[in-house]
Design an enzyme around this catalytic site. Structure first.
Site, PDB file in Angstrom:
ATOM      1  N   CYS A 183      -3.379 -28.630   7.549  1.00  0.00           N
ATOM      2  CA  CYS A 183      -4.740 -28.339   7.994  1.00  0.00           C
ATOM      3  C   CYS A 183      -5.764 -28.815   6.984  1.00  0.00           C
ATOM      4  O   CYS A 183      -6.815 -29.343   7.354  1.00  0.00           O
ATOM      5  CB  CYS A 183      -4.898 -26.847   8.265  1.00  0.00           C
TER       6      CYS A 183
ATOM      7  N   GLU B 283      -6.867 -24.202  12.705  1.00  0.00           N
ATOM      8  CA  GLU B 283      -7.872 -25.129  12.193  1.00  0.00           C
ATOM      9  C   GLU B 283      -7.858 -26.450  12.954  1.00  0.00           C
ATOM     10  O   GLU B 283      -8.921 -27.000  13.268  1.00  0.00           O
ATOM     11  CB  GLU B 283      -7.637 -25.396  10.695  1.00  0.00           C
TER      12      GLU B 283
END
Length: 158
Positions: free
Chosen positions: A88, A57
Site C-alpha cells: 500500500c 488503501e
C-alpha cells in the site's frame, strides 16, 4: 493533528469496522480527502473479492482516482485505520497524495494476525536470497521497450 484529521480518521476506522462486520475482509479502512470532501473510500476486500491487492488503501486510491478522473492525488490526504503495509505504501507513493494520517501501527495489526514483517525482511535481502525465487531473462528485449518509451512523442508522464 487537527479536529478535521480526527474526524476523517474516525471515518476510516468506522469503515474498517463496517467492512469487517459485513464480511468484506479484514479490519482495515481508508478514505481520501481533498478540500475537506471525501473523494474516495475503501475497506479491505481481499477475501470477498479473492484479490490479494484489495487492501483498503488500494481500494480507496482506485475510488478516488475514478472520482476525480486522474491518476495522481495531489492535494489530497489519505486517512487509514492502520499504518500502510509495504504494498500500500508503494501505491500511495505512486498516487502522490500530500500526506498520510493513520491510526494503529503495523505492529498492532501484527498482534491481530496481520503480520507483514516478512515483507520488510524480504526487501532487505538480495534477489537471490528471497523466499520466492526470482529469475532475470531477456533484458535486452525488455529494455528495448523502455528505449521506445523514451522517444515516444504522445506519452503521458507519471
Amino acid at each position: 493533528m487537527n479536529n478535521q484529521d480526527e474526524q476523517f480518521l474516525r471515518a476510516a476506522i468506522e469503515l474498517a469496522r463496517e467492512g469487517m462486520l459485513t464480511g468484506q475482509g479484514g479490519p482495515f479502512g481508508a478514505i481520501i480527502v481533498r478540500d475537506g470532501e471525501i473523494i474516495g473510500k475503501g475497506c479491505n476486500q481481499v477475501t470477498s473479492t479473492n484479490d490479494p491487492t484489495a487492501h483498503a488503501e488500494i481500494v480507496a486510491i482506485r475510488d478516488a482516482c475514478q472520482t476525480i478522473g486522474a491518476f495522481q492525488l495531489t492535494g489530497c490526504t489519505l486517512y487509514a485505520s492502520c499504518e500502510p503495509c509495504p504494498m500500500c505504501l508503494g501505491a500511495i507513493y505512486w498516487a502522490r497524495p500530500d500526506r498520510i494520517v493513520y491510526g494503529a501501527y503495523h505492529s498492532d495489526a501484527a498482534g491481530a494476525g496481520f503480520d507483514d514483517q516478512f515483507i520488510y525482511e524480504e526487501l532487505d535481502k538480495s534477489r537471490e536470497h528471497r523466499h520466492i525465487p526470482m529469475q532475470q531473462l531477456l533484458r535486452d528485449e525488455a529494455d528495448a521497450v523502455f528505449k521506445e518509451w523514451i522517444i515516444l512523442e504522445n506519452k503521458v508522464h507519471y
